[in-house]
Design a protein around this motif. Structure first.
Motif, PDB file in Angstrom:
ATOM      1  N   SER A  33       0.848  -1.189   0.000  1.00  0.00           N
ATOM      2  CA  SER A  33       0.000   0.000   0.000  1.00  0.00           C
ATOM      3  C   SER A  33       0.883   1.238   0.000  1.00  0.00           C
ATOM      4  O   SER A  33       1.969   1.229   0.589  1.00  0.00           O
ATOM      5  CB  SER A  33      -0.898   0.026   1.242  1.00  0.00           C
ATOM      6  N   TYR A  35       1.028   5.504   0.728  1.00  0.00           N
ATOM      7  CA  TYR A  35       0.397   6.608   1.443  1.00  0.00           C
ATOM      8  C   TYR A  35       1.165   7.895   1.164  1.00  0.00           C
ATOM      9  O   TYR A  35       2.380   7.885   0.982  1.00  0.00           O
ATOM     10  CB  TYR A  35       0.423   6.358   2.952  1.00  0.00           C
ATOM     11  N   PHE A  45      -4.210   7.361   2.266  1.00  0.00           N
ATOM     12  CA  PHE A  45      -4.102   6.180   1.412  1.00  0.00           C
ATOM     13  C   PHE A  45      -4.195   6.572  -0.051  1.00  0.00           C
ATOM     14  O   PHE A  45      -5.129   7.264  -0.462  1.00  0.00           O
ATOM     15  CB  PHE A  45      -5.230   5.205   1.784  1.00  0.00           C
ATOM     16  N   GLN A  48      -3.480   0.405  -3.266  1.00  0.00           N
ATOM     17  CA  GLN A  48      -2.940  -0.858  -2.780  1.00  0.00           C
ATOM     18  C   GLN A  48      -2.802  -1.830  -3.930  1.00  0.00           C
ATOM     19  O   GLN A  48      -3.676  -1.906  -4.798  1.00  0.00           O
ATOM     20  CB  GLN A  48      -3.868  -1.456  -1.730  1.00  0.00           C
ATOM     21  N   GLN A  56      -7.356  -1.434  -4.435  1.00  0.00           N
ATOM     22  CA  GLN A  56      -8.087  -0.358  -3.766  1.00  0.00           C
ATOM     23  C   GLN A  56      -7.421   0.950  -4.149  1.00  0.00           C
ATOM     24  O   GLN A  56      -6.202   0.992  -4.382  1.00  0.00           O
ATOM     25  CB  GLN A  56      -8.015  -0.504  -2.233  1.00  0.00           C
ATOM     26  N   ARG A  57      -8.214   2.020  -4.221  1.00  0.00           N
ATOM     27  CA  ARG A  57      -7.663   3.317  -4.545  1.00  0.00           C
ATOM     28  C   ARG A  57      -8.299   4.372  -3.672  1.00  0.00           C
ATOM     29  O   ARG A  57      -9.523   4.338  -3.439  1.00  0.00           O
ATOM     30  CB  ARG A  57      -7.903   3.662  -6.023  1.00  0.00           C
ATOM     31  N   LEU A  90       4.921   7.092   1.919  1.00  0.00           N
ATOM     32  CA  LEU A  90       5.162   5.882   2.700  1.00  0.00           C
ATOM     33  C   LEU A  90       4.637   4.658   1.976  1.00  0.00           C
ATOM     34  O   LEU A  90       3.570   4.688   1.368  1.00  0.00           O
ATOM     35  CB  LEU A  90       4.473   5.985   4.063  1.00  0.00           C
ATOM     36  N   SER A  93       3.839  -2.804   3.647  1.00  0.00           N
ATOM     37  CA  SER A  93       3.649  -4.144   3.100  1.00  0.00           C
ATOM     38  C   SER A  93       3.043  -5.053   4.154  1.00  0.00           C
ATOM     39  O   SER A  93       3.198  -4.831   5.358  1.00  0.00           O
ATOM     40  CB  SER A  93       4.955  -4.726   2.562  1.00  0.00           C
ATOM     41  N   GLY A  94       2.358  -6.070   3.695  1.00  0.00           N
ATOM     42  CA  GLY A  94       1.723  -7.011   4.596  1.00  0.00           C
ATOM     43  C   GLY A  94       1.368  -8.283   3.858  1.00  0.00           C
ATOM     44  O   GLY A  94       1.669  -8.441   2.668  1.00  0.00           O
ATOM     45  N   LEU A 102       1.459  -5.689   9.161  1.00  0.00           N
ATOM     46  CA  LEU A 102       1.490  -4.540   8.262  1.00  0.00           C
ATOM     47  C   LEU A 102       2.629  -3.634   8.701  1.00  0.00           C
ATOM     48  O   LEU A 102       2.576  -3.007   9.756  1.00  0.00           O
ATOM     49  CB  LEU A 102       0.149  -3.808   8.323  1.00  0.00           C
ATOM     50  N   PHE A 104       5.535  -0.536   7.833  1.00  0.00           N
ATOM     51  CA  PHE A 104       5.767   0.657   7.033  1.00  0.00           C
ATOM     52  C   PHE A 104       7.260   0.871   6.804  1.00  0.00           C
ATOM     53  O   PHE A 104       8.085   0.603   7.684  1.00  0.00           O
ATOM     54  CB  PHE A 104       5.207   1.894   7.736  1.00  0.00           C
ATOM     55  N   GLY A 105       7.586   1.384   5.630  1.00  0.00           N
ATOM     56  CA  GLY A 105       8.939   1.839   5.366  1.00  0.00           C
ATOM     57  C   GLY A 105       9.153   3.231   5.935  1.00  0.00           C
ATOM     58  O   GLY A 105       8.221   3.857   6.458  1.00  0.00           O
TER      59      GLY A 105
END
Lengths: 113, 116
Positions: A33, A35, A45, A48, A56-57, A90, A93-94, A102, A104-105
């Motif tokens: 995903s 962000y 968001f 994804q 999803q958008r 951002l 991943s999950g 889930l 985040f980078g």
């Protein structure tokens, strides 16, 4: 085990240019995903990807597009950059719908001049 | 659609004092609730989550949160804060469902500053 890695960490562009941001998910993760986090705001968001498709958008214009590769890594492309696109981008991943997985980078800081 | 309101943009507190960071949400359907922490120049880290069951949820680093359905709140608490808790905290919600995984709606964040 490396976590979610994003590149580059910082980027400066001018209005009207195009930019590509990259994300490598954590090992074993298949969902990515993206962000946008503007200064002083919470992350919003963008979209994804799962199985190389946009699933999803969020409420972002078509200037924002993406791609997921067979190795699950992902790119975010932004065309015709505007000053308002300046933000921290951002990647998360999950896998398996597991929220505790889930991750985040650290993000890519994009500045548009 | 869901929305999240974090009632305080900044919370200053002294070390070893208790703290509460407030979060209210709005949704027409049941949601899952999360608190994340963001340290400078780092990504978001999950502190705790509420999916179902007990309304008092315990997370990492001594944080806990209580889900209150009637007040649509999910406030984060810590009985005694440390200097290292200085960071920005985000409350988030998600509508359960397979295609919604990863589509979090975040509040605007609360900057917690712990003073010695």
């Amino acid at each position: 085990d490396a976590g979610v890695t994003q590149s580059p960490t910082h980027l400066i562009k001018t209005r009207g240019q195009q930019v590509t941001l990259r994300c490598s998910p954590k090992s074993g993760h298949d969902t990515v995903s993206w962000y946008q986090q503007a200064l002083g705001q919470g992350p919003q968001f963008i979209f994804q990807y799962y199985e190389e498709e946009e699933r999803q958008r969020g409420n972002f214009p078509d200037r924002f597009s993406g791609h997921q590769f067979p190795n699950y890594s992902s790119e975010l492309n932004v065309n015709a950059l505007l000053l308002g696109d300046s933000a921290l981008y951002l990647c998360a991943s999950g896998t398996g719908g597991a929220y505790e997985k889930l991750f985040f980078g650290s993000g890519t800081q994009l500045s548009v001049l | 659609a869901q929305s999240v309101t974090q009632l305080d943009s900044q919370v200053p507190v002294f070390e070893e004092a208790p703290v509460e960071l407030r979060c209210n949400y709005s949704s027409s359907v049941s949601v899952y609730l999360f608190w994340y922490v963001q340290y400078p120049n780092q990504g978001l880290q999950l502190l705790l989550k509420y999916l179902s069951g007990s309304t008092l949820v315990k997370g990492i680093n001594g944080f806990e949160a209580e889900f209150n359905k009637s007040q649509t709140s999910f406030h984060l608490r810590k009985p005694s804060v440390h200097i290292s808790d200085t960071a920005e905290y985000f409350c988030a919600v998600i509508k359960p469902g397979g295609t919604s995984y990863g589509k979090l709606t975040f509040g605007q964040g609360t900057i917690l500053t712990v003073h010695p």
